[in-house]
Design a protein around this motif. Structure first.
Motif, PDB file in Angstrom:
ATOM      1  N   GLU A  78       8.818  -1.689  -8.032  1.00 35.69           N
ATOM      2  CA  GLU A  78       8.429  -1.848  -9.432  1.00 35.69           C
ATOM      3  C   GLU A  78       7.705  -3.181  -9.569  1.00 35.69           C
ATOM      4  OE1 GLU A  78      10.642  -0.903 -13.498  1.00 35.69           O
ATOM      5  OE2 GLU A  78      11.396  -2.720 -12.545  1.00 35.69           O
ATOM      6  N   LEU A  79       6.487  -3.111 -10.111  1.00 35.01           N
ATOM      7  CA  LEU A  79       5.672  -4.316 -10.269  1.00 35.01           C
ATOM      8  C   LEU A  79       5.238  -4.453 -11.711  1.00 35.01           C
ATOM      9  CD1 LEU A  79       4.369  -2.649  -7.489  1.00 35.01           C
ATOM     10  CD2 LEU A  79       3.584  -4.952  -7.201  1.00 35.01           C
ATOM     11  N   GLU A  80       5.041  -5.691 -12.108  1.00 32.78           N
ATOM     12  CA  GLU A  80       4.435  -5.964 -13.406  1.00 32.78           C
ATOM     13  C   GLU A  80       2.997  -6.375 -13.109  1.00 32.78           C
ATOM     14  OE1 GLU A  80       5.594  -8.345 -17.506  1.00 32.78           O
ATOM     15  OE2 GLU A  80       6.842  -8.580 -15.733  1.00 32.78           O
ATOM     16  N   ALA A  81       2.064  -5.842 -13.908  1.00 33.17           N
ATOM     17  CA  ALA A  81       0.648  -6.098 -13.618  1.00 33.17           C
ATOM     18  C   ALA A  81      -0.118  -6.349 -14.906  1.00 33.17           C
ATOM     19  CB  ALA A  81       0.045  -4.912 -12.875  1.00 33.17           C
ATOM     20  N   PRO A  82      -1.203  -7.139 -14.817  1.00 30.92           N
ATOM     21  CA  PRO A  82      -2.057  -7.355 -15.993  1.00 30.92           C
ATOM     22  C   PRO A  82      -2.916  -6.119 -16.251  1.00 30.92           C
ATOM     23  CG  PRO A  82      -3.012  -8.433 -14.089  1.00 30.92           C
ATOM     24  CD  PRO A  82      -1.672  -7.878 -13.641  1.00 30.92           C
ATOM     25  N   MET A  83      -3.485  -6.042 -17.438  1.00 24.51           N
ATOM     26  CA  MET A  83      -4.326  -4.898 -17.786  1.00 24.51           C
ATOM     27  C   MET A  83      -5.563  -4.823 -16.890  1.00 24.51           C
ATOM     28  SD  MET A  83      -2.632  -3.161 -19.800  1.00 24.51           S
ATOM     29  CE  MET A  83      -3.889  -1.904 -19.772  1.00 24.51           C
ATOM     30  N   SER A  84      -6.047  -5.964 -16.410  1.00 28.69           N
ATOM     31  CA  SER A  84      -7.205  -5.943 -15.516  1.00 28.69           C
ATOM     32  C   SER A  84      -6.915  -5.112 -14.270  1.00 28.69           C
ATOM     33  CB  SER A  84      -7.603  -7.368 -15.129  1.00 28.69           C
ATOM     34  OG  SER A  84      -6.492  -8.059 -14.580  1.00 28.69           O
ATOM     35  N   THR A  85      -5.669  -5.108 -13.818  1.00 31.20           N
ATOM     36  CA  THR A  85      -5.275  -4.295 -12.672  1.00 31.20           C
ATOM     37  C   THR A  85      -5.135  -2.836 -13.085  1.00 31.20           C
ATOM     38  OG1 THR A  85      -4.215  -6.119 -11.505  1.00 31.20           O
ATOM     39  CG2 THR A  85      -3.435  -3.906 -10.968  1.00 31.20           C
ATOM     40  N   PHE A  86      -4.580  -2.588 -14.271  1.00 31.23           N
ATOM     41  CA  PHE A  86      -4.429  -1.205 -14.736  1.00 31.23           C
ATOM     42  C   PHE A  86      -5.778  -0.496 -14.836  1.00 31.23           C
ATOM     43  CE2 PHE A  86      -0.082  -2.186 -15.545  1.00 31.23           C
ATOM     44  CZ  PHE A  86       0.571  -0.960 -15.505  1.00 31.23           C
ATOM     45  N   TYR A  87      -6.828  -1.236 -15.201  1.00 31.45           N
ATOM     46  CA  TYR A  87      -8.154  -0.627 -15.289  1.00 31.45           C
ATOM     47  C   TYR A  87      -8.620  -0.096 -13.933  1.00 31.45           C
ATOM     48  CZ  TYR A  87      -8.320  -3.495 -19.566  1.00 31.45           C
ATOM     49  OH  TYR A  87      -8.046  -4.091 -20.760  1.00 31.45           O
ATOM     50  N   GLU A  88      -8.106  -0.680 -12.859  1.00 32.38           N
ATOM     51  CA  GLU A  88      -8.543  -0.329 -11.505  1.00 32.38           C
ATOM     52  C   GLU A  88      -7.662   0.725 -10.838  1.00 32.38           C
ATOM     53  OE1 GLU A  88     -11.220  -1.587  -9.875  1.00 32.38           O
ATOM     54  OE2 GLU A  88     -11.779  -2.825 -11.580  1.00 32.38           O
ATOM     55  N   LEU A  89      -6.526   1.079 -11.436  1.00 33.18           N
ATOM     56  CA  LEU A  89      -5.582   1.991 -10.794  1.00 33.18           C
ATOM     57  C   LEU A  89      -6.124   3.417 -10.704  1.00 33.18           C
ATOM     58  CD1 LEU A  89      -2.178   0.913 -12.407  1.00 33.18           C
ATOM     59  CD2 LEU A  89      -2.989   0.421 -10.089  1.00 33.18           C
ATOM     60  N   PRO A  90      -5.772   4.108  -9.608  1.00 24.96           N
ATOM     61  CA  PRO A  90      -6.152   5.519  -9.497  1.00 24.96           C
ATOM     62  C   PRO A  90      -5.192   6.385 -10.327  1.00 24.96           C
ATOM     63  CG  PRO A  90      -4.857   4.880  -7.601  1.00 24.96           C
ATOM     64  CD  PRO A  90      -5.066   3.621  -8.429  1.00 24.96           C
ATOM     65  N   LEU A 128       4.383  -0.736 -13.274  1.00 25.85           N
ATOM     66  CA  LEU A 128       3.962   0.354 -12.418  1.00 25.85           C
ATOM     67  C   LEU A 128       4.895   0.421 -11.227  1.00 25.85           C
ATOM     68  CD1 LEU A 128       2.140  -0.797  -9.690  1.00 25.85           C
ATOM     69  CD2 LEU A 128       0.746  -1.526 -11.589  1.00 25.85           C
ATOM     70  N   VAL A 129       4.953   1.595 -10.610  1.00 29.59           N
ATOM     71  CA  VAL A 129       5.803   1.785  -9.435  1.00 29.59           C
ATOM     72  C   VAL A 129       4.936   2.309  -8.304  1.00 29.59           C
ATOM     73  CG1 VAL A 129       7.767   3.032  -8.446  1.00 29.59           C
ATOM     74  CG2 VAL A 129       7.879   2.236 -10.814  1.00 29.59           C
ATOM     75  N   VAL A 130       5.033   1.654  -7.149  1.00 34.23           N
ATOM     76  CA  VAL A 130       4.318   2.077  -5.949  1.00 34.23           C
ATOM     77  C   VAL A 130       5.356   2.538  -4.931  1.00 34.23           C
ATOM     78  CG1 VAL A 130       2.772   1.384  -4.073  1.00 34.23           C
ATOM     79  CG2 VAL A 130       2.439   0.449  -6.376  1.00 34.23           C
ATOM     80  N   ASP A 131       5.230   3.794  -4.498  1.00 31.53           N
ATOM     81  CA  ASP A 131       6.138   4.371  -3.510  1.00 31.53           C
ATOM     82  C   ASP A 131       5.588   4.059  -2.122  1.00 31.53           C
ATOM     83  OD1 ASP A 131       7.274   6.192  -1.592  1.00 31.53           O
ATOM     84  OD2 ASP A 131       8.035   7.372  -3.280  1.00 31.53           O
ATOM     85  N   VAL A 132       6.328   3.237  -1.377  1.00 31.58           N
ATOM     86  CA  VAL A 132       5.935   2.874  -0.021  1.00 31.58           C
ATOM     87  C   VAL A 132       6.958   3.468   0.934  1.00 31.58           C
ATOM     88  CG1 VAL A 132       5.411   0.994   1.578  1.00 31.58           C
ATOM     89  CG2 VAL A 132       4.907   0.723  -0.862  1.00 31.58           C
ATOM     90  N   ASN A 133       6.598   4.571   1.569  1.00 29.88           N
ATOM     91  CA  ASN A 133       7.486   5.253   2.516  1.00 29.88           C
ATOM     92  C   ASN A 133       8.866   5.534   1.927  1.00 29.88           C
ATOM     93  OD1 ASN A 133       5.504   5.259   4.552  1.00 29.88           O
ATOM     94  ND2 ASN A 133       6.036   3.177   5.134  1.00 29.88           N
ATOM     95  N   ARG A 183       0.863  -1.176   0.000  1.00 33.17           N
ATOM     96  CA  ARG A 183       0.000   0.000   0.000  1.00 33.17           C
ATOM     97  C   ARG A 183       0.899   1.224   0.000  1.00 33.17           C
ATOM     98  NH1 ARG A 183      -3.593   0.341   4.809  1.00 33.17           N
ATOM     99  NH2 ARG A 183      -2.008   1.668   5.703  1.00 33.17           N
ATOM    100  N   GLY A 184       0.677   2.090  -0.967  1.00 34.68           N
ATOM    101  CA  GLY A 184       1.499   3.286  -1.071  1.00 34.68           C
ATOM    102  C   GLY A 184       0.944   4.207  -2.125  1.00 34.68           C
ATOM    103  N   VAL A 185       1.788   5.099  -2.623  1.00 33.31           N
ATOM    104  CA  VAL A 185       1.382   6.090  -3.612  1.00 33.31           C
ATOM    105  C   VAL A 185       1.783   5.594  -4.995  1.00 33.31           C
ATOM    106  CG1 VAL A 185       1.738   8.457  -4.404  1.00 33.31           C
ATOM    107  CG2 VAL A 185       1.581   7.972  -1.954  1.00 33.31           C
ATOM    108  N   LEU A 186       0.857   5.675  -5.935  1.00 27.24           N
ATOM    109  CA  LEU A 186       1.152   5.276  -7.313  1.00 27.24           C
ATOM    110  C   LEU A 186       2.060   6.336  -7.934  1.00 27.24           C
ATOM    111  CD1 LEU A 186       0.625   3.250  -9.598  1.00 27.24           C
ATOM    112  CD2 LEU A 186      -1.348   4.634 -10.252  1.00 27.24           C
ATOM    113  N   ALA A 187       3.320   5.957  -8.190  1.00 25.79           N
ATOM    114  CA  ALA A 187       4.322   6.911  -8.674  1.00 25.79           C
ATOM    115  C   ALA A 187       4.479   6.877 -10.191  1.00 25.79           C
ATOM    116  CB  ALA A 187       5.664   6.630  -8.003  1.00 25.79           C
ATOM    117  N   HIS A 188       4.203   5.732 -10.809  1.00 28.68           N
ATOM    118  CA  HIS A 188       4.400   5.598 -12.257  1.00 28.68           C
ATOM    119  C   HIS A 188       3.537   4.452 -12.765  1.00 28.68           C
ATOM    120  CE1 HIS A 188       6.533   5.510 -16.107  1.00 28.68           C
ATOM    121  NE2 HIS A 188       6.604   4.205 -15.970  1.00 28.68           N
ATOM    122  N   LYS A 189       2.977   4.631 -13.977  1.00 29.09           N
ATOM    123  CA  LYS A 189       2.280   3.506 -14.607  1.00 29.09           C
ATOM    124  C   LYS A 189       2.462   3.592 -16.114  1.00 29.09           C
ATOM    125  CE  LYS A 189      -2.341   5.647 -14.476  1.00 29.09           C
ATOM    126  NZ  LYS A 189      -3.761   5.420 -14.199  1.00 29.09           N
TER     127      LYS A 189
END
Length: 196
Positions: free
Chosen positions: A27-39, A17-22, A6-12
């Motif tokens: 850096e994570l690899e994600a399916p498009m189904s997850t990208f549809y849900e990203l803020p 995508l990159v999630v900044d946690v503190n 859980r953190g701040v979405l820094a890049h997609k």
């Protein structure tokens, strides 16, 4: 090892995508189904993760729901399927749709997912049919908010990274694009039309 972030979405930029946690950027690899849900960038995001370590690499995969992560793991149990094809499965069909295809034994529809040939599709049906009922119950994909600079180009690149040839990816993205569509929407529509 790492089950959730859980953190701040820094890049997609699909599929990355990159999630900044503190202050640490994961850096994570994600399916498009997850990208549809990203803020939008800069907003808080919470993702289920799958940590994979091989002889020469370490990878972290992110998922919007537990059902997506479970399907990602289940599909990789089928012989001959790795993480890349498992991501393509989730990018090409929702959890519920994939489960329906497996239950129905729809080999033709499964072969439309990049990286899945007829024999692999048949193995998926045989090895996952009895688990299809348990696979059901994930979240359906919704487009994410925010508009990238060039949605058509971003969608074309993402389709190529999912295994489509450049000319085919460009054709699919152009056919799916409507005025004002975000890249995630173009990709979703292109993948849905590929399954028809």
């Amino acid at each position: 090892m790492i089950g959730r972030l859980r953190g701040v979405l820094a890049h997609k930029s699909p599929p990355w995508l990159v999630v900044d946690v503190n202050g640490v950027g994961y850096e994570l690899e994600a399916p498009m189904s997850t990208f549809y849900e990203l803020p939008m960038l800069g907003r808080e995001v919470s993702l289920f993760t799958h940590y994979a370590q091989k002889e020469d690499s370490v990878s972290l995969y992110g998922f919007a729901s537990e059902a997506e992560r479970r399907l990602f793991r289940d599909v990789q149990r089928v012989s001959g399927i790795g993480a890349k094809i498992a991501l393509a499965v989730l990018s090409g069909a929702s959890v519920e749709e994939f489960a329906r295809l497996v239950q129905a034994g729809d080999v033709a529809a499964l072969t439309r997912i990049p990286g899945i040939g007829k024999k692999t599709a048949e193995r998926i049906v045989v090895e996952l049919r009895d688990r299809a009922e348990a696979i059901m119950g994930g979240a359906s994909a919704m487009p994410a908010a925010g508009a990238p600079a060039d949605p058509l180009s971003e969608a074309t690149i993402a389709l190529q990274q999912l295994g489509y040839k450049p000319a085919e990816a460009q054709r699919m993205a152009r056919a799916a694009q409507a005025e004002g569509d975000a890249a995630e929407t173009i990709i979703r529509k292109a993948l849905q039309s590929a399954l028809r």
